[in-house]
Motif scaffolding. Structure first.
Motif, PDB file in Angstrom:
ATOM      1  N   GLN A  21      13.792 -14.154 -10.288  1.00 53.97           N
ATOM      2  CA  GLN A  21      12.615 -14.598 -11.024  1.00 53.97           C
ATOM      3  C   GLN A  21      11.453 -13.637 -10.825  1.00 53.97           C
ATOM      4  O   GLN A  21      10.633 -13.441 -11.716  1.00 53.97           O
ATOM      5  CB  GLN A  21      12.228 -16.015 -10.582  1.00 53.97           C
ATOM      6  N   LEU A  22      11.368 -13.015  -9.635  1.00 57.67           N
ATOM      7  CA  LEU A  22      10.284 -12.080  -9.379  1.00 57.67           C
ATOM      8  C   LEU A  22      10.375 -10.840 -10.256  1.00 57.67           C
ATOM      9  O   LEU A  22       9.385 -10.141 -10.453  1.00 57.67           O
ATOM     10  CB  LEU A  22      10.285 -11.673  -7.906  1.00 57.67           C
ATOM     11  N   LEU A  23      11.550 -10.564 -10.814  1.00 54.24           N
ATOM     12  CA  LEU A  23      11.679  -9.429 -11.715  1.00 54.24           C
ATOM     13  C   LEU A  23      10.903  -9.646 -13.010  1.00 54.24           C
ATOM     14  O   LEU A  23      10.666  -8.704 -13.764  1.00 54.24           O
ATOM     15  CB  LEU A  23      13.161  -9.178 -12.038  1.00 54.24           C
ATOM     16  N   ASN A  24      10.494 -10.870 -13.266  1.00 53.41           N
ATOM     17  CA  ASN A  24       9.767 -11.182 -14.504  1.00 53.41           C
ATOM     18  C   ASN A  24       8.258 -11.098 -14.345  1.00 53.41           C
ATOM     19  O   ASN A  24       7.510 -11.549 -15.195  1.00 53.41           O
ATOM     20  CB  ASN A  24      10.143 -12.597 -14.969  1.00 53.41           C
ATOM     21  N   GLN A  25       7.799 -10.534 -13.247  1.00 54.38           N
ATOM     22  CA  GLN A  25       6.374 -10.505 -12.960  1.00 54.38           C
ATOM     23  C   GLN A  25       5.662  -9.344 -13.664  1.00 54.38           C
ATOM     24  O   GLN A  25       6.286  -8.383 -14.095  1.00 54.38           O
ATOM     25  CB  GLN A  25       6.168 -10.385 -11.450  1.00 54.38           C
ATOM     26  N   ASP A  26       4.339  -9.444 -13.750  1.00 53.35           N
ATOM     27  CA  ASP A  26       3.510  -8.308 -14.144  1.00 53.35           C
ATOM     28  C   ASP A  26       3.438  -7.337 -12.968  1.00 53.35           C
ATOM     29  O   ASP A  26       3.412  -7.754 -11.805  1.00 53.35           O
ATOM     30  CB  ASP A  26       2.092  -8.757 -14.491  1.00 53.35           C
ATOM     31  N   GLU A  27       3.371  -6.039 -13.288  1.00 49.57           N
ATOM     32  CA  GLU A  27       3.282  -5.032 -12.232  1.00 49.57           C
ATOM     33  C   GLU A  27       2.203  -4.016 -12.581  1.00 49.57           C
ATOM     34  O   GLU A  27       2.054  -3.615 -13.735  1.00 49.57           O
ATOM     35  CB  GLU A  27       4.628  -4.326 -12.046  1.00 49.57           C
ATOM     36  N   PHE A  28       1.476  -3.584 -11.551  1.00 49.71           N
ATOM     37  CA  PHE A  28       0.388  -2.629 -11.719  1.00 49.71           C
ATOM     38  C   PHE A  28       0.490  -1.570 -10.629  1.00 49.71           C
ATOM     39  O   PHE A  28       0.731  -1.888  -9.464  1.00 49.71           O
ATOM     40  CB  PHE A  28      -0.975  -3.335 -11.611  1.00 49.71           C
ATOM     41  N   ILE A  29       0.312  -0.301 -11.018  1.00 50.28           N
ATOM     42  CA  ILE A  29       0.343   0.798 -10.067  1.00 50.28           C
ATOM     43  C   ILE A  29      -1.039   1.430 -10.003  1.00 50.28           C
ATOM     44  O   ILE A  29      -1.619   1.802 -11.038  1.00 50.28           O
ATOM     45  CB  ILE A  29       1.376   1.875 -10.463  1.00 50.28           C
ATOM     46  N   VAL A  30      -1.577   1.532  -8.793  1.00 49.87           N
ATOM     47  CA  VAL A  30      -2.901   2.126  -8.569  1.00 49.87           C
ATOM     48  C   VAL A  30      -2.716   3.412  -7.766  1.00 49.87           C
ATOM     49  O   VAL A  30      -2.004   3.419  -6.748  1.00 49.87           O
ATOM     50  CB  VAL A  30      -3.820   1.150  -7.809  1.00 49.87           C
ATOM     51  N   TYR A  31      -3.345   4.483  -8.221  1.00 47.89           N
ATOM     52  CA  TYR A  31      -3.228   5.784  -7.569  1.00 47.89           C
ATOM     53  C   TYR A  31      -4.320   5.915  -6.508  1.00 47.89           C
ATOM     54  O   TYR A  31      -5.509   5.913  -6.823  1.00 47.89           O
ATOM     55  CB  TYR A  31      -3.330   6.894  -8.603  1.00 47.89           C
ATOM     56  N   LYS A  32      -3.933   6.006  -5.252  1.00 47.51           N
ATOM     57  CA  LYS A  32      -4.879   5.967  -4.135  1.00 47.51           C
ATOM     58  C   LYS A  32      -5.943   7.076  -4.182  1.00 47.51           C
ATOM     59  O   LYS A  32      -7.126   6.803  -3.967  1.00 47.51           O
ATOM     60  CB  LYS A  32      -4.133   6.052  -2.800  1.00 47.51           C
ATOM     61  N   PRO A  33      -5.554   8.338  -4.391  1.00 46.11           N
ATOM     62  CA  PRO A  33      -6.589   9.388  -4.371  1.00 46.11           C
ATOM     63  C   PRO A  33      -7.706   9.132  -5.382  1.00 46.11           C
ATOM     64  O   PRO A  33      -8.883   9.374  -5.081  1.00 46.11           O
ATOM     65  CB  PRO A  33      -5.796  10.657  -4.699  1.00 46.11           C
TER      66      PRO A  33
ATOM     67  N   THR B  76       0.806  -1.219   0.000  1.00 43.11           N
ATOM     68  CA  THR B  76       0.000   0.000   0.000  1.00 43.11           C
ATOM     69  C   THR B  76       0.842   1.272   0.000  1.00 43.11           C
ATOM     70  O   THR B  76       0.298   2.365   0.083  1.00 43.11           O
ATOM     71  CB  THR B  76      -0.975   0.025   1.192  1.00 43.11           C
ATOM     72  N   SER B  77       2.136   1.135  -0.079  1.00 40.83           N
ATOM     73  CA  SER B  77       3.030   2.230  -0.458  1.00 40.83           C
ATOM     74  C   SER B  77       4.090   1.612  -1.349  1.00 40.83           C
ATOM     75  O   SER B  77       4.330   0.407  -1.298  1.00 40.83           O
ATOM     76  CB  SER B  77       3.660   2.900   0.772  1.00 40.83           C
ATOM     77  N   ASP B  78       4.705   2.425  -2.187  1.00 43.42           N
ATOM     78  CA  ASP B  78       5.665   1.876  -3.139  1.00 43.42           C
ATOM     79  C   ASP B  78       6.808   1.187  -2.400  1.00 43.42           C
ATOM     80  O   ASP B  78       7.454   1.802  -1.529  1.00 43.42           O
ATOM     81  CB  ASP B  78       6.221   2.988  -4.019  1.00 43.42           C
ATOM     82  N   PRO B  79       7.086  -0.096  -2.693  1.00 48.06           N
ATOM     83  CA  PRO B  79       8.102  -0.830  -1.929  1.00 48.06           C
ATOM     84  C   PRO B  79       9.523  -0.325  -2.134  1.00 48.06           C
ATOM     85  O   PRO B  79      10.396  -0.591  -1.306  1.00 48.06           O
ATOM     86  CB  PRO B  79       7.957  -2.271  -2.438  1.00 48.06           C
ATOM     87  N   GLN B  80       9.767   0.403  -3.213  1.00 47.38           N
ATOM     88  CA  GLN B  80      11.106   0.931  -3.468  1.00 47.38           C
ATOM     89  C   GLN B  80      11.288   2.334  -2.898  1.00 47.38           C
ATOM     90  O   GLN B  80      12.229   2.609  -2.164  1.00 47.38           O
ATOM     91  CB  GLN B  80      11.380   0.941  -4.981  1.00 47.38           C
ATOM     92  N   SER B  81      10.354   3.230  -3.226  1.00 48.22           N
ATOM     93  CA  SER B  81      10.504   4.636  -2.826  1.00 48.22           C
ATOM     94  C   SER B  81       9.796   4.978  -1.526  1.00 48.22           C
ATOM     95  O   SER B  81      10.090   5.995  -0.896  1.00 48.22           O
ATOM     96  CB  SER B  81       9.949   5.541  -3.932  1.00 48.22           C
ATOM     97  N   GLY B  82       8.821   4.151  -1.127  1.00 51.94           N
ATOM     98  CA  GLY B  82       8.026   4.466   0.053  1.00 51.94           C
ATOM     99  C   GLY B  82       6.922   5.476  -0.216  1.00 51.94           C
ATOM    100  O   GLY B  82       6.219   5.899   0.706  1.00 51.94           O
ATOM    101  N   PHE B  83       6.723   5.864  -1.483  1.00 51.23           N
ATOM    102  CA  PHE B  83       5.687   6.835  -1.848  1.00 51.23           C
ATOM    103  C   PHE B  83       4.319   6.305  -1.430  1.00 51.23           C
ATOM    104  O   PHE B  83       3.918   5.198  -1.817  1.00 51.23           O
ATOM    105  CB  PHE B  83       5.729   7.082  -3.355  1.00 51.23           C
ATOM    106  N   VAL B  84       3.574   7.078  -0.626  1.00 46.68           N
ATOM    107  CA  VAL B  84       2.380   6.554   0.042  1.00 46.68           C
ATOM    108  C   VAL B  84       1.101   6.685  -0.779  1.00 46.68           C
ATOM    109  O   VAL B  84       0.064   6.143  -0.380  1.00 46.68           O
ATOM    110  CB  VAL B  84       2.173   7.252   1.405  1.00 46.68           C
TER     111      VAL B  84
END
Length: 335
Positions: free
Chosen positions: A224-236, A198-206
């Protein structure tokens, strides 16, 4: 007398000293109305009291402490050898008849004559009883079928209190205690699984929720986890009910973990992902937002950033929460 078995539907955070934090957080989802929209597989916990009964019945009280006191902390071979001795004592011990009967009754009530598999996970009772940072120290067994595999897996979870990694991390700890969670298996091997933060795991952006995953059962290998699909959802935007998925990244997902077709049903094998699945996202927009909303519900409830582990069942096509981890223990509510 302490309960040896507790159904997840009756467990709250207040039970963490009996069921460990992993089981306690899952039980809280069943018992708290504010978390009622989150889907968790049914199951039960074999409690810390059950583990202590097992140890006392087999006259192992203090035996493990004596073994561990002989560890040479500077010698990895010493840790490995003594850890094996400690685990062998547990694997060679007998589950008391009264405990055996209660586990068997709970198992039969859970499955109700079906032949579904089980997920059996260690839930250690740590000194900091709400700690959830126990990854890879303690055993988990998936797709467990039949009474024989059930009891063998439970004893292996007990024995994993003395895994090499657990002894390396905390060789001086006394009174090690563990609970075991038993749940209906989510068959993600023919679907997908992954994580969410629920916050960005790299930057900590909330202001964003990061959802990721692969086809099949999740890998532990970071590469191997680098080969995953990734999705970013904007909380506001999510809270306002407008389009909130701001980024989708298609991973290569070149391999996936599935169960063997025959033989030991708990064994996973790695296979190449089909070209069709590689070219598809593992989740549709509705599913991405479902996981994101679960994260928001949990974050608001615990007043803490959350990490989640999720899986999709190939039979029902439903999403399930496997674990929920508040990242800020000090802000946890008390009950």
């Amino acid at each position: 007398m302490k309960d040896y078995i507790l159904r997840l539907k009756t467990i709250t955070i207040a039970d963490n000293e009996e069921v460990g934090s992993k089981n306690a957080f899952l039980g809280e989802i069943f018992t708290q109305k504010a978390l009622g929209n989150i889907r968790v597989s049914d199951g039960f916990a074999i409690t810390a009291s059950a583990y202590r009964h097992f140890i006392a019945y087999n006259k192992l009280d203090g035996v493990h402490d004596q073994l561990i006191s002989g560890i040479d902390k500077s010698n990895p071979i010493s840790i490995s050898e003594i850890g094996k001795q400690a685990r062998d004592l547990i694997m060679g011990a007998r589950i008391p008849g009264d405990l055996y009967d209660r586990i068997l009754l709970a198992y039969r009530e859970l499955l109700q004559d079906s032949d579904d598999g089980l997920a059996i996970r260690s839930s250690p009772v740590e000194d900091n009883s709400l700690s959830i940072r126990t990854k890879d120290k303690y055993d988990t067994f998936l797709n467990v079928k039949g009474e024989k595999q059930l009891f063998s897996s439970v004893k292996k979870c007990f024995a994993s209190l003395y895994s090499d990694q657990a002894l390396i991390d905390d060789p001086d700890r006394k009174d090690r205690v563990i609970s075991v969670g038993v749940q209906k298996m989510i068959r993600a091997d023919q679907a997908c699984s992954g994580y969410a933060y629920t916050s960005d795991p790299q930057s900590g952006f909330v202001d964003v929720i990061h959802v990721s995953g692969i086809w099949g059962i999740g890998f532990k290998n970071a590469e191997q986890l680098l080969n995953q699909d990734e999705f970013i959802v904007y909380k506001p935007n999510l809270s306002m009910g407008v389009n909130s998925i701001i980024q989708k990244k298609l991973g290569t997902k070149s391999h996936m973990m599935v169960y063997k077709d025959s033989g030991d049903t708990t064994s996973l094998i790695e296979k190449e992902t089909s070209s069709e699945l590689r070219s598809k996202f593992i989740l549709n927009d509705e599913e991405i937002l479902t996981i994101a909303n679960w994260g928001i519900i949990l974050e608001n409830y615990y007043n803490s950033p959350m990490s989640l582990e999720w899986a999709k069942d190939s039979s029902s096509q439903d999403l399930f929460l496997l674990q929920a981890k508040p990242e800020n223990f000090k802000k946890l509510k008390t009950y």
